[in-house]
Design an enzyme around this catalytic site. Structure first.
Site, PDB file in Angstrom:
ATOM      1  N   ASP A 110       0.848  -1.186   0.000  1.00 33.85           N
ATOM      2  CA  ASP A 110       0.000   0.000   0.000  1.00 33.85           C
ATOM      3  C   ASP A 110       0.892   1.248   0.000  1.00 33.85           C
ATOM      4  OD1 ASP A 110      -2.957   0.962   0.433  1.00 33.85           O
ATOM      5  OD2 ASP A 110      -1.839   1.982   2.010  1.00 33.85           O
ATOM      6  N   TYR A 211      -2.547  11.462   2.093  1.00 28.80           N
ATOM      7  CA  TYR A 211      -3.435  11.631   0.943  1.00 28.80           C
ATOM      8  C   TYR A 211      -3.588  13.097   0.566  1.00 28.80           C
ATOM      9  CZ  TYR A 211      -4.644   6.739   1.541  1.00 28.80           C
ATOM     10  OH  TYR A 211      -4.576   5.376   1.621  1.00 28.80           O
ATOM     11  N   HIS A 270      -6.680  -6.836  -0.827  1.00 32.95           N
ATOM     12  CA  HIS A 270      -5.625  -5.836  -0.667  1.00 32.95           C
ATOM     13  C   HIS A 270      -4.671  -6.217   0.457  1.00 32.95           C
ATOM     14  CE1 HIS A 270      -3.936  -1.784  -0.925  1.00 32.95           C
ATOM     15  NE2 HIS A 270      -4.017  -1.689   0.387  1.00 32.95           N
TER      16      HIS A 270
END
Length: 290
Positions: A110, A211, A270
């Site tokens: 990730d 982010y 994931h």
């Protein structure tokens, strides 16, 4: 299924000044072993690798799993600018050198994988071999984000651009995203430890700032393929049931990564290192040992 756990290795906790930030990390394995650095993603911390640390240490590697800046017990610098990708990449190279090494095997999942890609692209002399778990190469990411299907999966990136509201719902959001294919991937004890990490002072904003630092609404400049080349041996392990990333993000990587092997896990999400730890561990150990 008997799956490896963190308790399989003797782990020690440390703090280290890596450039301009203080990082917490755990270490395991023989001091003389080749260095393996494990980089976690959002919304985890070093315990993302609790099923990998023991087997890697038992295989003779010196294993280091840091809390990335902003996470758990590592320092949490203020402001979005402190979480630019180049800064995160430099943290890892500073950590490796602060530990007394010139090079390391690097494993990233990730956000840890995004950082690992950047490190291999910009500082290949530091990366001996690279393993990526469900994290897009920047070229593949640009290609995928031309498709509405990927934008739909990545809605949370835009939500995280809002002020204060993402911090208010982070705990519920983080618990939801950690639900993998394997129902045993996160025990109640795991969840409590994660809650403690997320509730560290400043952690929520720091995690979301990863982010916010992406600036997704800005126009992206065209980047030449030559600037995205990865010139170290690379293994990509990809869970095809990833709810956030399209499976084709692992296609066509040879354009940027000449020395590449891609292994797909049909029944992994994931959270591939928790969904299928035995196979993940075998691929990583065999790759680093060859």
């Amino acid at each position: 299924m008997n799956t490896p756990s963190q308790e399989d290795a003797t782990v020690t906790h440390h703090q280290i000044a890596a450039g301009g930030v203080r990082l917490h990390y755990v270490a395991a394995g023989p001091a003389q072993g080749s260095l393996v650095v494990l980089l976690h993603g959002f919304p985890e911390f070093w315990r993302a690798w609790e099923r990998q640390i023991g087997p890697l240490a038992d295989a003779g590697f010196r294993v280091i799993a840091p809390d990335l800046r902003g996470y758990n017990l590592s320092e949490k610098p203020l402001g979005v600018e402190a979480y630019r990708l180049q800064t995160l990449q430099q943290d890892v190279s500073n950590l490796i050198r602060a530990l007394g090494y010139e090079r390391a095997h690097v494993v990233g999942h990730d956000w840890g994988g995004i950082i690992a890609w950047a490190l291999a692209i910009r500082q290949p002399e530091i990366v001996q071999k690279l393993v990526i778990l469900n994290a897009p190469h920047p070229g593949a990411s640009r290609r995928a984000f031309r498709k509405p299907a990927q934008w739909k999966r990545s809605w949370y990136i835009f939500f995280f651009q809002l002020p204060w509201l993402p911090e208010r719902v982070l705990l519920r959001f983080a618990e939801k995203v950690l639900r993998g294919v394997n129902p045993d991937a996160y025990t109640e004890n795991n969840r409590n430890l994660y809650r403690q990490a997320w509730n560290q002072p400043g952690a929520a904003t720091a995690m979301i700032n990863y982010y916010r630092a992406l600036k997704p609404f800005q126009k992206r400049e065209e980047v030449r393929d030559e600037s995205l080349q990865v010139r170290v041996p690379t293994l990509v392990l990809w869970g095809n049931l990833d709810a956030a990333l399209l499976p084709e993000m692992a296609d066509g990587l040879e354009r940027w990564v000449p020395d590449l092997r891609v292994v797909r896990f049909a029944q992994a999400s994931h959270w591939i290192m928790r969904d299928d730890p035995l196979r993940v561990n075998k691929f990583i150990i065999d790759f680093f040992s060859s």
